[in-house]
Design a protein around this motif. Structure first.
Motif, PDB file in Angstrom:
ATOM      1  N   LEU A  52       0.838  -1.205   0.000  1.00  0.00           N
ATOM      2  CA  LEU A  52       0.000   0.000   0.000  1.00  0.00           C
ATOM      3  C   LEU A  52       0.870   1.251   0.000  1.00  0.00           C
ATOM      4  CD1 LEU A  52      -2.900  -0.803   2.476  1.00  0.00           C
ATOM      5  CD2 LEU A  52      -3.124  -0.135   0.098  1.00  0.00           C
ATOM      6  N   ALA A  53       1.872   1.276   0.867  1.00  0.00           N
ATOM      7  CA  ALA A  53       2.761   2.438   0.943  1.00  0.00           C
ATOM      8  C   ALA A  53       3.508   2.650  -0.369  1.00  0.00           C
ATOM      9  CB  ALA A  53       3.753   2.261   2.098  1.00  0.00           C
ATOM     10  N   ILE A  54       4.005   1.577  -0.954  1.00  0.00           N
ATOM     11  CA  ILE A  54       4.721   1.677  -2.231  1.00  0.00           C
ATOM     12  C   ILE A  54       3.794   2.210  -3.314  1.00  0.00           C
ATOM     13  CG2 ILE A  54       5.732   0.271  -4.087  1.00  0.00           C
ATOM     14  CD1 ILE A  54       6.940  -1.492  -1.830  1.00  0.00           C
ATOM     15  N   SER A  55       2.574   1.717  -3.343  1.00  0.00           N
ATOM     16  CA  SER A  55       1.612   2.162  -4.356  1.00  0.00           C
ATOM     17  C   SER A  55       1.250   3.627  -4.198  1.00  0.00           C
ATOM     18  CB  SER A  55       0.346   1.311  -4.304  1.00  0.00           C
ATOM     19  OG  SER A  55       0.633  -0.013  -4.664  1.00  0.00           O
ATOM     20  N   VAL A  56       1.002   4.053  -2.982  1.00  0.00           N
ATOM     21  CA  VAL A  56       0.612   5.444  -2.752  1.00  0.00           C
ATOM     22  C   VAL A  56       1.772   6.381  -3.088  1.00  0.00           C
ATOM     23  CG1 VAL A  56      -0.059   7.128  -0.983  1.00  0.00           C
ATOM     24  CG2 VAL A  56      -1.194   4.912  -1.089  1.00  0.00           C
ATOM     25  N   LEU A  57       2.991   5.995  -2.734  1.00  0.00           N
ATOM     26  CA  LEU A  57       4.148   6.825  -3.089  1.00  0.00           C
ATOM     27  C   LEU A  57       4.288   6.934  -4.605  1.00  0.00           C
ATOM     28  CD1 LEU A  57       6.740   5.655  -0.434  1.00  0.00           C
ATOM     29  CD2 LEU A  57       5.561   7.855  -0.537  1.00  0.00           C
ATOM     30  N   GLY A  58       4.024   5.860  -5.310  1.00  0.00           N
ATOM     31  CA  GLY A  58       3.983   5.882  -6.763  1.00  0.00           C
ATOM     32  C   GLY A  58       5.307   5.859  -7.487  1.00  0.00           C
ATOM     33  N   VAL A  59       6.418   5.980  -6.794  1.00  0.00           N
ATOM     34  CA  VAL A  59       7.712   6.016  -7.471  1.00  0.00           C
ATOM     35  C   VAL A  59       8.682   4.936  -6.987  1.00  0.00           C
ATOM     36  CG1 VAL A  59       7.606   8.469  -8.072  1.00  0.00           C
ATOM     37  CG2 VAL A  59       8.561   7.780  -5.873  1.00  0.00           C
ATOM     38  N   VAL A  60       8.310   4.213  -5.950  1.00  0.00           N
ATOM     39  CA  VAL A  60       9.181   3.169  -5.405  1.00  0.00           C
ATOM     40  C   VAL A  60       8.855   1.851  -6.101  1.00  0.00           C
ATOM     41  CG1 VAL A  60       9.858   1.913  -3.319  1.00  0.00           C
ATOM     42  CG2 VAL A  60       9.236   4.334  -3.172  1.00  0.00           C
TER      43      VAL A  60
END
Length: 185
Positions: free
Chosen positions: A25-33
């Motif tokens: 979820l965190a990776i998706s929301v950040l969008g660049v990782v």
């Protein structure tokens, strides 16, 4: 990063599935990782198929949550200059079946940044149900290819990894020289 994630998942084994989902979820929301390190950790900790499915669930859930957040926070950016680029306009203005097939197709491309597709679809006309279905279905084959490649790399001997690294470096140098030559002309 992969090794740190493996340590976390193994240390908190009772909550490992939930931690993996939250990390996705965190990776998706950040969008660049990139999420490849998390896929590798999931495969190492849970095994191939369970690791694949937890990665898939995390990426699908992460894409939907990101879509909702981007839609609420960035919808007013629809009229900005960079979104008028000819490659962005089709997805920005698509809806229904057209949006489904565009999102599905873009998810199949392994090098297409997931965050960009989610962002443009979210501020455009794509509905949440169309996005969720297309994104999830498109992620299945792309994630399977990623998981299979990561699984094979994890199983490779040091000689195989050395050969792969040398080939990757050679391809990078070839492409880099080609780009420099084209810019010079």
């Amino acid at each position: 990063m992969k090794d740190n994630m493996i340590d976390v998942l193994q240390t908190y084994s009772e909550a490992a599935y939930l931690l993996s989902l939250l990390a996705n979820l965190a990776i998706s929301v950040l969008g660049v990782v990139p999420s490849a390190f998390l896929t590798a950790a999931n495969l190492a900790v849970f095994g191939f198929w369970p690791g694949f499915w937890i990665s898939f669930a995390g990426e699908a859930l992460g894409a939907v949550v990101s879509f909702i957040l981007y839609r609420k926070g960035f919808r007013r950016l629809r009229e900005t200059t960079w979104l008028s680029h000819p490659n962005v306009k089709p997805l920005l203005h698509a809806s229904g079946k057209e949006a489904f097939w565009l999102v599905f197709s873009l998810r199949l491309l392994p090098l297409m940044p997931s965050g960009v597709v989610t962002f443009v679809a979210a501020i455009g006309r794509t509905s949440l149900p169309v996005f969720a279905a297309a994104s999830s279905l498109g992620k299945l084959p792309a994630l399977w290819m990623e998981a299979y490649a990561v699984h094979q790399l994890l199983r490779a001997t040091w000689q195989g990894k050395l050969i792969l690294a040398a080939l990757s470096a050679a391809i990078f140098l070839f492409v880099w020289r080609k780009i420099r030559r084209n810019k010079a002309e």
